[in-house]
Write a protein that holds these residues in place. Sequence first.
Motif, PDB file in Angstrom:
ATOM      1  N   PHE A  40      -4.809   8.104  -1.832  1.00  0.00           N
ATOM      2  CA  PHE A  40      -4.341   9.563  -2.259  1.00  0.00           C
ATOM      3  C   PHE A  40      -4.818  10.132  -0.695  1.00  0.00           C
ATOM      4  O   PHE A  40      -6.101   9.989  -0.281  1.00  0.00           O
ATOM      5  CB  PHE A  40      -5.477  10.331  -3.193  1.00  0.00           C
ATOM      6  N   ILE A  41      -3.945  11.255  -0.273  1.00  0.00           N
ATOM      7  CA  ILE A  41      -4.094  12.025   0.920  1.00  0.00           C
ATOM      8  C   ILE A  41      -4.434  13.439   0.656  1.00  0.00           C
ATOM      9  O   ILE A  41      -3.203  13.807   0.257  1.00  0.00           O
ATOM     10  CB  ILE A  41      -3.434  11.665   2.144  1.00  0.00           C
TER      11      ILE A  41
ATOM     12  N   VAL B  94       0.943  -1.212  -0.257  1.00  0.00           N
ATOM     13  CA  VAL B  94       0.085  -0.078   0.242  1.00  0.00           C
ATOM     14  C   VAL B  94       0.924   1.133   0.043  1.00  0.00           C
ATOM     15  O   VAL B  94       1.872   1.477   0.831  1.00  0.00           O
ATOM     16  CB  VAL B  94      -1.103   0.079   1.084  1.00  0.00           C
ATOM     17  N   TYR B  95       0.665   2.136  -0.981  1.00  0.00           N
ATOM     18  CA  TYR B  95       1.395   3.476  -1.185  1.00  0.00           C
ATOM     19  C   TYR B  95       0.456   4.388  -0.745  1.00  0.00           C
ATOM     20  O   TYR B  95      -0.402   4.504  -1.082  1.00  0.00           O
ATOM     21  CB  TYR B  95       2.068   3.493  -2.604  1.00  0.00           C
ATOM     22  N   ALA B  96       1.102   5.544   0.040  1.00  0.00           N
ATOM     23  CA  ALA B  96       0.561   6.769   0.105  1.00  0.00           C
ATOM     24  C   ALA B  96       0.897   7.862  -0.975  1.00  0.00           C
ATOM     25  O   ALA B  96       2.205   8.096  -1.078  1.00  0.00           O
ATOM     26  CB  ALA B  96       0.610   7.182   1.639  1.00  0.00           C
ATOM     27  N   VAL B  97      -0.011   8.652  -1.334  1.00  0.00           N
ATOM     28  CA  VAL B  97       0.519   9.772  -2.019  1.00  0.00           C
ATOM     29  C   VAL B  97      -0.334  11.088  -1.499  1.00  0.00           C
ATOM     30  O   VAL B  97      -1.584  10.938  -1.348  1.00  0.00           O
ATOM     31  CB  VAL B  97      -0.011   9.826  -3.657  1.00  0.00           C
ATOM     32  N   PHE B  98       0.332  12.064  -1.161  1.00  0.00           N
ATOM     33  CA  PHE B  98      -0.189  13.274  -0.175  1.00  0.00           C
ATOM     34  C   PHE B  98      -0.048  14.349  -1.033  1.00  0.00           C
ATOM     35  O   PHE B  98       1.032  14.804  -1.772  1.00  0.00           O
ATOM     36  CB  PHE B  98       0.410  13.225   0.961  1.00  0.00           C
ATOM     37  N   ALA B  99      -1.146  15.186  -1.030  1.00  0.00           N
ATOM     38  CA  ALA B  99      -1.345  16.639  -1.668  1.00  0.00           C
ATOM     39  C   ALA B  99      -0.435  17.741  -1.295  1.00  0.00           C
ATOM     40  O   ALA B  99      -0.142  17.533  -0.067  1.00  0.00           O
ATOM     41  CB  ALA B  99      -3.124  16.944  -1.733  1.00  0.00           C
ATOM     42  N   PRO B 100      -0.148  18.814  -2.054  1.00  0.00           N
ATOM     43  CA  PRO B 100       0.782  19.746  -1.571  1.00  0.00           C
ATOM     44  C   PRO B 100       0.138  20.321  -0.380  1.00  0.00           C
ATOM     45  O   PRO B 100       1.173  21.100   0.340  1.00  0.00           O
ATOM     46  CB  PRO B 100       1.325  20.455  -2.861  1.00  0.00           C
TER      47      PRO B 100
ATOM     48  N   PHE C 101       2.151   2.404   5.697  1.00  0.00           N
ATOM     49  CA  PHE C 101       2.415   2.282   4.138  1.00  0.00           C
ATOM     50  C   PHE C 101       3.711   1.684   3.868  1.00  0.00           C
ATOM     51  O   PHE C 101       4.673   2.079   4.588  1.00  0.00           O
ATOM     52  CB  PHE C 101       2.174   3.872   3.882  1.00  0.00           C
ATOM     53  N   ASP C 102       3.751   1.430   2.771  1.00  0.00           N
ATOM     54  CA  ASP C 102       5.147   0.531   2.248  1.00  0.00           C
ATOM     55  C   ASP C 102       6.020   1.862   1.442  1.00  0.00           C
ATOM     56  O   ASP C 102       6.984   1.375   1.476  1.00  0.00           O
ATOM     57  CB  ASP C 102       4.681  -0.468   1.296  1.00  0.00           C
ATOM     58  N   GLY C 103       5.199   2.767   1.257  1.00  0.00           N
ATOM     59  CA  GLY C 103       6.145   3.900   0.339  1.00  0.00           C
ATOM     60  C   GLY C 103       5.270   5.115   0.335  1.00  0.00           C
ATOM     61  O   GLY C 103       3.930   4.975   0.479  1.00  0.00           O
ATOM     62  N   THR C 104       5.901   6.351  -0.049  1.00  0.00           N
ATOM     63  CA  THR C 104       5.089   7.573  -0.240  1.00  0.00           C
ATOM     64  C   THR C 104       5.532   8.105  -1.344  1.00  0.00           C
ATOM     65  O   THR C 104       6.920   7.874  -1.736  1.00  0.00           O
ATOM     66  CB  THR C 104       5.313   8.297   1.204  1.00  0.00           C
TER      67      THR C 104
ATOM     68  N   ASP D 227      -6.895   3.820  -5.549  1.00  0.00           N
ATOM     69  CA  ASP D 227      -7.698   2.794  -5.008  1.00  0.00           C
ATOM     70  C   ASP D 227      -8.714   3.440  -3.886  1.00  0.00           C
ATOM     71  O   ASP D 227      -9.841   3.109  -3.789  1.00  0.00           O
ATOM     72  CB  ASP D 227      -6.921   1.485  -4.360  1.00  0.00           C
ATOM     73  N   TYR D 228      -8.043   4.272  -3.290  1.00  0.00           N
ATOM     74  CA  TYR D 228      -8.748   4.984  -2.042  1.00  0.00           C
ATOM     75  C   TYR D 228      -8.467   6.415  -1.774  1.00  0.00           C
ATOM     76  O   TYR D 228      -7.110   6.897  -2.285  1.00  0.00           O
ATOM     77  CB  TYR D 228      -8.468   4.241  -0.866  1.00  0.00           C
ATOM     78  N   VAL D 229      -9.289   7.301  -1.321  1.00  0.00           N
ATOM     79  CA  VAL D 229      -9.045   8.583  -0.915  1.00  0.00           C
ATOM     80  C   VAL D 229      -9.634   8.652   0.291  1.00  0.00           C
ATOM     81  O   VAL D 229     -10.454   8.719   0.797  1.00  0.00           O
ATOM     82  CB  VAL D 229      -9.892   9.658  -1.927  1.00  0.00           C
ATOM     83  N   ILE D 230      -8.532   9.444   1.309  1.00  0.00           N
ATOM     84  CA  ILE D 230      -8.759   9.859   2.610  1.00  0.00           C
ATOM     85  C   ILE D 230      -8.462  11.528   2.697  1.00  0.00           C
ATOM     86  O   ILE D 230      -7.558  11.788   1.789  1.00  0.00           O
ATOM     87  CB  ILE D 230      -8.200   9.088   3.626  1.00  0.00           C
ATOM     88  N   THR D 231      -9.298  12.124   3.402  1.00  0.00           N
ATOM     89  CA  THR D 231      -8.796  13.492   3.796  1.00  0.00           C
ATOM     90  C   THR D 231      -7.788  13.762   4.740  1.00  0.00           C
ATOM     91  O   THR D 231      -7.258  12.646   5.544  1.00  0.00           O
ATOM     92  CB  THR D 231      -9.891  14.236   4.325  1.00  0.00           C
TER      93      THR D 231
END
Length: 489
Positions: free
Chosen positions: A328-329, A219-225, A249-252, A349-353
């Motif tokens: 996506f965060i 599971v990877y996390a990508v976070f907004a600026p 998370f396994d990576g970001t 796959d998923y979006v969280i705030t």
Amino acid sequence: MLKKDIPVVQQIKHEVLKEVAALAFDGELEQGKDDIPYKIIPGSKARFRCCVHKEREIIRQRVRLARGKSPRNSRGELKERNDNQIVYVIEEACEGCPIHRFQVTENCQGCMAKKCLEACPFGAITIAGKRAHIDQDKCRECGRCSKACPYNAIADLMRPCKRSCPVGAISMDDEKKAVIDETKCINCGACTTECPFGAMEDISCIVNVIEDMKNDREVYAVFAPSIAGQFGKDVTTGAIKNALIRLGFDGTYEVALGADWVAVHEAKEVAENIDEMGFMTTSCCPAFVAMVEKHFPKLLPHVSNTVSPMVAIGRYIKAEHPKSKVVFIGPCMAKKAESKKEWARDAIDYVITFEELAAMMDAKNIEIHEKKEKDDASGYGRGFAKSGGVYDAVCNAAKENNITLNVIPQKCNGAEECRKALMMANTGRLNENFIEGMVCQDGCIGGPGTLLSVVKTKRELDKNAKESSIKNINDSLNRLKGKEVDLKR
């Protein structure tokens, strides 16, 4: 993680999300979900509503939303779940605010001019006992009487949720409860922040994210600026990444890296097509794209065919790690709807705030520790998070790649400016040829899922962008080595 001086509604939301997350991490959600209302609302004395029974019922519906399920209505009936609808009404929490929009107040002076009487085209205004009166059966809520009154004596009492909705998607049912028209709703989340009773809420997928983490999925996390400042002043992207890894998370990755990629692709697209198209719009704000789709459909061909930064970085990760899950965060509720779109399903796959992330971190007692790390993205990519930032990044990408852009921009800051620009374009009266659409005021930093005020977030974002060690977009993209990724929607 959450500041103590935040509104009660936000505190309750945080507590529900934290309890659900804690139970999900421990594998006890099904057994413990029914205890949450009693943990959050203990004792027999009501704090906010008429009775503890109503308070606990509202918590039950919030727990359902936190578990990714639609709420029950006030009659106990389940609302049919629509994957494309993110914002729902918690009917038990809706107070049925006054439905008569315009009302005469004590400020009425019974003046001789009687401008309100003259202004009303429907004969709804009468004068009795030297006071103006409104016949609500005749009133059409045009507002002319309110504007005409020299004493501002006619109050506009439109419900906060209805006033906040930029597309007229909210109405009232026979019981005066708020109703969302899903054919009009763009899932911008404005109503969730404006309802003072917390009756409008977004559905969550934190349980799904936690389950995938526990099941040893990659599971990877990508976070907004716009994460800048959300978890503390001067918190670096390296510190955020470190906390996300400790969370499970396994990576970001920074989504700003995807923004750099999008800026170059969109610069090329605009240069190639704008003369033929007449005008084009950006496509990174999902609420703006939904506004076009649902309210100005004939303008859809003018929307950029470039994917959003979220989808761009998601596709990159999927290309490198085909079996992974990408989360996506960010600050945006509309991104949850975008992730269901055909062009996004292969990437996200998923979006969280940020609110949901804060709750998950509190559930695991994770604190953010300082950690320096090389930057992923340029300051321009990070600037996507504020109004005007997309246009600036596209122009800089064009300059770096010797692309000629003949554009006159209309930078739309907020839903009302977006709506007006699209109306002008729809009637062929738009003077500009490039619309940057940001439905949230001030851009993503004003999103409904944020933890910090816009002023503070902007200050941290500007600092973050300025201090980025990567000054050029092309230098940022040199980090994207691997499989080729299609950036078209």
